[in-house]
Motif scaffolding. Structure first.
Motif, PDB file in Angstrom:
ATOM      1  N   PRO A   1      82.623  79.241  65.432  1.00  0.00           N
ATOM      2  CA  PRO A   1      83.480  78.685  64.391  1.00  0.00           C
ATOM      3  C   PRO A   1      82.781  77.536  63.669  1.00  0.00           C
ATOM      4  O   PRO A   1      82.007  76.779  64.272  1.00  0.00           O
ATOM      5  CB  PRO A   1      84.698  78.180  65.172  1.00  0.00           C
ATOM      6  N   ILE A   2      83.042  77.418  62.380  1.00  0.00           N
ATOM      7  CA  ILE A   2      82.559  76.281  61.594  1.00  0.00           C
ATOM      8  C   ILE A   2      83.717  75.308  61.420  1.00  0.00           C
ATOM      9  O   ILE A   2      84.767  75.668  60.880  1.00  0.00           O
ATOM     10  CB  ILE A   2      82.021  76.727  60.228  1.00  0.00           C
ATOM     11  N   VAL A   3      83.520  74.086  61.871  1.00  0.00           N
ATOM     12  CA  VAL A   3      84.558  73.056  61.832  1.00  0.00           C
ATOM     13  C   VAL A   3      84.115  71.975  60.860  1.00  0.00           C
ATOM     14  O   VAL A   3      83.078  71.343  61.054  1.00  0.00           O
ATOM     15  CB  VAL A   3      84.785  72.464  63.236  1.00  0.00           C
ATOM     16  N   GLY A   4      84.895  71.770  59.801  1.00  0.00           N
ATOM     17  CA  GLY A   4      84.571  70.801  58.786  1.00  0.00           C
ATOM     18  C   GLY A   4      83.764  71.442  57.665  1.00  0.00           C
ATOM     19  O   GLY A   4      83.394  72.614  57.748  1.00  0.00           O
TER      20      GLY A   4
ATOM     21  N   VAL B   1      82.913  61.950  59.080  1.00  0.00           N
ATOM     22  CA  VAL B   1      82.081  61.304  60.091  1.00  0.00           C
ATOM     23  C   VAL B   1      82.696  61.589  61.452  1.00  0.00           C
ATOM     24  O   VAL B   1      83.928  61.603  61.591  1.00  0.00           O
ATOM     25  CB  VAL B   1      82.016  59.784  59.810  1.00  0.00           C
ATOM     26  N   PHE B   2      81.862  61.805  62.460  1.00  0.00           N
ATOM     27  CA  PHE B   2      82.323  62.063  63.824  1.00  0.00           C
ATOM     28  C   PHE B   2      82.044  60.833  64.689  1.00  0.00           C
ATOM     29  O   PHE B   2      80.892  60.409  64.820  1.00  0.00           O
ATOM     30  CB  PHE B   2      81.611  63.289  64.414  1.00  0.00           C
ATOM     31  N   HIS B   3      83.093  60.281  65.291  1.00  0.00           N
ATOM     32  CA  HIS B   3      82.987  59.042  66.066  1.00  0.00           C
ATOM     33  C   HIS B   3      83.230  59.325  67.543  1.00  0.00           C
ATOM     34  O   HIS B   3      84.245  59.927  67.907  1.00  0.00           O
ATOM     35  CB  HIS B   3      84.010  58.019  65.558  1.00  0.00           C
ATOM     36  N   ALA B   4      82.287  58.914  68.367  1.00  0.00           N
ATOM     37  CA  ALA B   4      82.401  59.065  69.823  1.00  0.00           C
ATOM     38  C   ALA B   4      82.481  57.674  70.445  1.00  0.00           C
ATOM     39  O   ALA B   4      81.469  57.117  70.882  1.00  0.00           O
ATOM     40  CB  ALA B   4      81.203  59.834  70.373  1.00  0.00           C
TER      41      ALA B   4
ATOM     42  N   GLY C   1      84.042  70.778  75.381  1.00  0.00           N
ATOM     43  CA  GLY C   1      84.197  70.591  76.819  1.00  0.00           C
ATOM     44  C   GLY C   1      85.290  69.574  77.089  1.00  0.00           C
ATOM     45  O   GLY C   1      86.408  69.694  76.569  1.00  0.00           O
ATOM     46  N   ASN C   2      84.973  68.541  77.875  1.00  0.00           N
ATOM     47  CA  ASN C   2      85.945  67.503  78.209  1.00  0.00           C
ATOM     48  C   ASN C   2      85.845  66.278  77.302  1.00  0.00           C
ATOM     49  O   ASN C   2      86.457  65.243  77.591  1.00  0.00           O
ATOM     50  CB  ASN C   2      85.742  67.060  79.663  1.00  0.00           C
ATOM     51  N   GLU C   3      85.088  66.385  76.219  1.00  0.00           N
ATOM     52  CA  GLU C   3      84.840  65.242  75.351  1.00  0.00           C
ATOM     53  C   GLU C   3      85.529  65.410  73.996  1.00  0.00           C
ATOM     54  O   GLU C   3      85.492  66.484  73.403  1.00  0.00           O
ATOM     55  CB  GLU C   3      83.331  65.052  75.134  1.00  0.00           C
ATOM     56  N   THR C   4      86.134  64.325  73.533  1.00  0.00           N
ATOM     57  CA  THR C   4      86.831  64.321  72.256  1.00  0.00           C
ATOM     58  C   THR C   4      86.208  63.280  71.327  1.00  0.00           C
ATOM     59  O   THR C   4      85.922  62.153  71.751  1.00  0.00           O
ATOM     60  CB  THR C   4      88.323  64.000  72.453  1.00  0.00           C
ATOM     61  N   LEU C   5      86.002  63.660  70.079  1.00  0.00           N
ATOM     62  CA  LEU C   5      85.515  62.753  69.057  1.00  0.00           C
ATOM     63  C   LEU C   5      86.557  62.655  67.952  1.00  0.00           C
ATOM     64  O   LEU C   5      87.289  63.621  67.685  1.00  0.00           O
ATOM     65  CB  LEU C   5      84.191  63.229  68.455  1.00  0.00           C
ATOM     66  N   SER C   6      86.619  61.503  67.307  1.00  0.00           N
ATOM     67  CA  SER C   6      87.552  61.327  66.202  1.00  0.00           C
ATOM     68  C   SER C   6      86.853  61.575  64.878  1.00  0.00           C
ATOM     69  O   SER C   6      85.632  61.439  64.768  1.00  0.00           O
ATOM     70  CB  SER C   6      88.179  59.933  66.237  1.00  0.00           C
ATOM     71  N   VAL C   7      87.633  61.936  63.890  1.00  0.00           N
ATOM     72  CA  VAL C   7      87.116  62.293  62.570  1.00  0.00           C
ATOM     73  C   VAL C   7      87.615  61.284  61.544  1.00  0.00           C
ATOM     74  O   VAL C   7      88.807  60.968  61.505  1.00  0.00           O
ATOM     75  CB  VAL C   7      87.577  63.715  62.170  1.00  0.00           C
TER      76      VAL C   7
ATOM     77  N   ASP D   1      91.789  63.399  62.276  1.00  0.00           N
ATOM     78  CA  ASP D   1      91.704  64.566  63.155  1.00  0.00           C
ATOM     79  C   ASP D   1      90.784  64.267  64.349  1.00  0.00           C
ATOM     80  O   ASP D   1      90.078  63.254  64.371  1.00  0.00           O
ATOM     81  CB  ASP D   1      91.139  65.772  62.391  1.00  0.00           C
ATOM     82  N   THR D   2      90.789  65.165  65.306  1.00  0.00           N
ATOM     83  CA  THR D   2      89.850  65.086  66.419  1.00  0.00           C
ATOM     84  C   THR D   2      89.164  66.434  66.597  1.00  0.00           C
ATOM     85  O   THR D   2      89.685  67.476  66.178  1.00  0.00           O
ATOM     86  CB  THR D   2      90.533  64.696  67.748  1.00  0.00           C
ATOM     87  N   VAL D   3      87.981  66.393  67.184  1.00  0.00           N
ATOM     88  CA  VAL D   3      87.276  67.609  67.585  1.00  0.00           C
ATOM     89  C   VAL D   3      86.960  67.461  69.070  1.00  0.00           C
ATOM     90  O   VAL D   3      86.814  66.355  69.583  1.00  0.00           O
ATOM     91  CB  VAL D   3      85.991  67.834  66.766  1.00  0.00           C
ATOM     92  N   GLN D   4      86.861  68.586  69.744  1.00  0.00           N
ATOM     93  CA  GLN D   4      86.633  68.546  71.186  1.00  0.00           C
ATOM     94  C   GLN D   4      85.561  69.537  71.582  1.00  0.00           C
ATOM     95  O   GLN D   4      85.488  70.651  71.049  1.00  0.00           O
ATOM     96  CB  GLN D   4      87.932  68.855  71.945  1.00  0.00           C
TER      97      GLN D   4
END
Length: 212
Positions: free
Chosen positions: A76-79, A139-142, A121-127, A116-119
């Motif tokens: 899948p393409i996200v963003g 931008v993806f923030h971890a 595995g067990n890790e989530t990043l904010s958008v 929004d968020t993307v995930q």
């Protein structure tokens, strides 16, 4: 924990990043602009299972390989944000204009918006939606590792260009000061080109946004 590895791809030396959850080895690739064999080799070397493609924006050096990678690996393409649809539609023309291998237009599996968020595995990043360089740039923030993948919004000592169609200088400055700086001075960012830096360092020394 979230891990990442960045490799420059294409003649534009664009920073493509593999990001993965070290507990599951599930991975996403951010901005596969081209040189797909090199990207896949790095994933295989780390025994990663690529699951998603994340795009900060749809300029050719960031998104040129996304369509082919999605098609050949069923990913899948996200963003990015829908504001970049016209850049996606123009990818074949962009590739011809800049001498890139033919690029495929595509429809993202999922568009992204601010908050929004993307995930993986067990890790989530904010958008964060950060327009200015392009209208649909994200931008993806971890925060868990104090990292941000900022595409072409901000660079070490510079900022993104705003002379492309639908670029906007004031929007870009606002994106940096209102969306990036609140992530914290200690946050290290991975730009679309060139070396990493921190928001704190750029707030002090960047000639375009220093002191903001």
């Amino acid at each position: 924990m979230l891990q990442y590895f960045t490799l420059p791809v294409t003649a534009f030396q664009q920073n493509c990043s593999l990001v993965w959850c070290d507990e599951t080895l599930l991975a996403a690739v951010i901005d596969p602009g081209g040189d797909l064999p090199a990207i896949l080799a790095q994933a295989e070397r780390r025994q990663l299972k690529l699951e998603q493609i994340w795009l900060t924006h749809a300029h050719i050096d960031h998104a040129g390989g996304a369509g082919e990678l999605a098609r050949t690996r069923a990913l899948p393409i996200v963003g990015p944000h829908p504001g970049d649809q016209f850049w996606i539609d123009g990818l074949p023309q962009q590739s011809a204009m800049f001498g890139f291998p033919p690029a495929e237009a595509f429809t993202p599996t999922r568009w992204l918006d601010d908050g929004d968020t993307v995930q993986i595995g067990n890790e989530t990043l904010s958008v964060r939606h950060c327009p200015g360089h392009t209208p649909g740039h994200v931008v993806f923030h971890a925060p868990q590792i104090e990292r941000a993948f900022v595409g072409d919004v901000l660079f070490a000592g510079s900022i993104g260009r705003t002379d492309f169609p639908q670029g906007n200088h004031q929007q870009l400055i606002d994106s940096i000061t209102q969306r990036l700086w609140p992530m914290g001075d200690g946050t290290v960012f991975i730009p679309g080109h060139g070396p990493e830096s921190s928001f704190g360092r750029e707030r002090k020394s960047n000639p375009y946004v220093g002191g903001t």
